[in-house]
Design an enzyme around this catalytic site. Sequence first.
Site, PDB file in Angstrom:
ATOM      1  N   TYR A  67       0.850  -1.192   0.000  1.00  0.00           N
ATOM      2  CA  TYR A  67       0.000   0.000   0.000  1.00  0.00           C
ATOM      3  C   TYR A  67       0.891   1.249   0.000  1.00  0.00           C
ATOM      4  CZ  TYR A  67      -3.713  -3.243   1.533  1.00  0.00           C
ATOM      5  OH  TYR A  67      -4.601  -4.289   1.647  1.00  0.00           O
ATOM      6  N   LEU A  81     -17.346  -1.851   1.084  1.00  0.00           N
ATOM      7  CA  LEU A  81     -18.154  -0.846   0.389  1.00  0.00           C
ATOM      8  C   LEU A  81     -17.946  -0.905  -1.121  1.00  0.00           C
ATOM      9  CD1 LEU A  81     -17.727   2.196   2.799  1.00  0.00           C
ATOM     10  CD2 LEU A  81     -19.487   0.419   2.798  1.00  0.00           C
ATOM     11  N   GLY A  97     -12.371   1.124   4.778  1.00  0.00           N
ATOM     12  CA  GLY A  97     -11.287   1.918   4.227  1.00  0.00           C
ATOM     13  C   GLY A  97     -11.594   3.400   4.267  1.00  0.00           C
ATOM     14  N   ALA A  98     -10.612   4.192   4.651  1.00  0.00           N
ATOM     15  CA  ALA A  98     -10.805   5.643   4.710  1.00  0.00           C
ATOM     16  C   ALA A  98      -9.460   6.337   4.612  1.00  0.00           C
ATOM     17  CB  ALA A  98     -11.513   6.038   6.007  1.00  0.00           C
ATOM     18  N   ARG A  99      -9.477   7.562   4.119  1.00  0.00           N
ATOM     19  CA  ARG A  99      -8.247   8.359   4.066  1.00  0.00           C
ATOM     20  C   ARG A  99      -8.465   9.774   4.592  1.00  0.00           C
ATOM     21  NH1 ARG A  99      -6.021   8.555  -1.704  1.00  0.00           N
ATOM     22  NH2 ARG A  99      -5.078  10.515  -1.084  1.00  0.00           N
TER      23      ARG A  99
END
Length: 328
Positions: free
Chosen positions: A61, A208, A280-282
Site C-alpha cells: 500500500y 463498500l 477503508g478511509a483516508r
Amino acid sequence: MAESIESISIPGLPFPASRIALGTWAIGGWMWGGPDDDNAIKTVHEALDLGINLIDTAPVYGFGHSEEVVGKAVEGRRNKVLLATKLGLNWKDGKVFRDSHPERLRQEVEDSLKRLRTDRIDLIQVHWPDPKVSIGEVAKILEALRKEGKVLALGVSNFSVAQLDEFRAEAPLAAIQPPYNLFEREIEKDILPYAKKHDLVALAYGPLCRGLLSGKMNADSKFGKDDLRSSDPKFQQPRFGQYLKAVDDLKTVADRHGKSLLALAIRWILDRGPTIALWGARRPAQISGVDEASGWSLSEQDMREIDEILTRDIPDPVGPEFMAPPDV
C-alpha cells in the site's frame, strides 16, 4: 473501546478486535490519487477515538508508505491497538508481483516492524499465494516467526480452500482475508463456511465495493487513470448503471431501519458470520458513521429482499478478479 462497536476474539491476540477495522490501502496513496499524510493520521486517530482498535495495512500500500503513516499515527497508543499487515508481494519500478521466497518473507517482517515502529506484528497475513513457493513452506516460515515473537497470529488473504488446508497442516491459522461485500459474494460458496467450521475470523476487504455502497456515486461519477476504479468492470457502463440501480433499491431497506446505505452494507457483513469489516478511509469524515453500523441486525426478511434486489438489478455480476497481481 467504545461499547457501541462489537468485538471478536482472534486466537493469539492479546485482546478482542473491533468488528469494524480500519483499512489503509487508500492511505498509502498508490492507485488512490496519491497520499495525504496529514488527513491520513487524523483518520487513524478518529478511528481509534471511535472505538476501532484493529488497523489493517500492507507493505504494498504505497510501497511502504501506508505502514509508515500508521506507525507514526499509533505512537503512544500502540498497546491499545492491534496491527495487522501482510507479506508475500514484491515490487519493481511500480510493478507488483508475488514473492513468498523465504528470505523475502523474513525481510518483509523486519521492514514492516521498522515502518510500523513496533516490536511485534499482531496479525501477519500472506497477501496472495505465490505459485512458485509451496504453501507449506510459507506456513513453516510464518510459524517460526510466530515462535520468535515477531508476530503473534497468522492469517492469509485470497487463498482457496485447498490452500487453506495446506497452510493449516503446517501452522495454526487464526484469520483469513477475502473480498466480501453485497456485490461480491463468492466466498459464501466455500471460504465462509470453511471459516465457520474451523473457527477462523474473516476480515472482509472491500466492504463498500470501492465506494459503490457509500451511496454517494451517480452516473456522472468520474475516475482518474490513477484510480483503481478506472479498471474495475463494475464502474464501466452498462454495468455501472445496473449497480447504481441496485444501490438505489438497497437504500429502501436501509431507510426502513433509519440507517444509511453505508451502515446497511457494513451491518450485512457483520450478520453473515465470524466477520470483521475493513472500513477503508483516508479522511476523518470518511470514518464517520461507524456507530451507525453497530447495535442492530438485519432480519431474515431483509436478507431475502436484499437477495431479490441483487438478482433483479444485476443480471451479470462480476467479482474482484481484476485486482489479482500477476503470478510471476
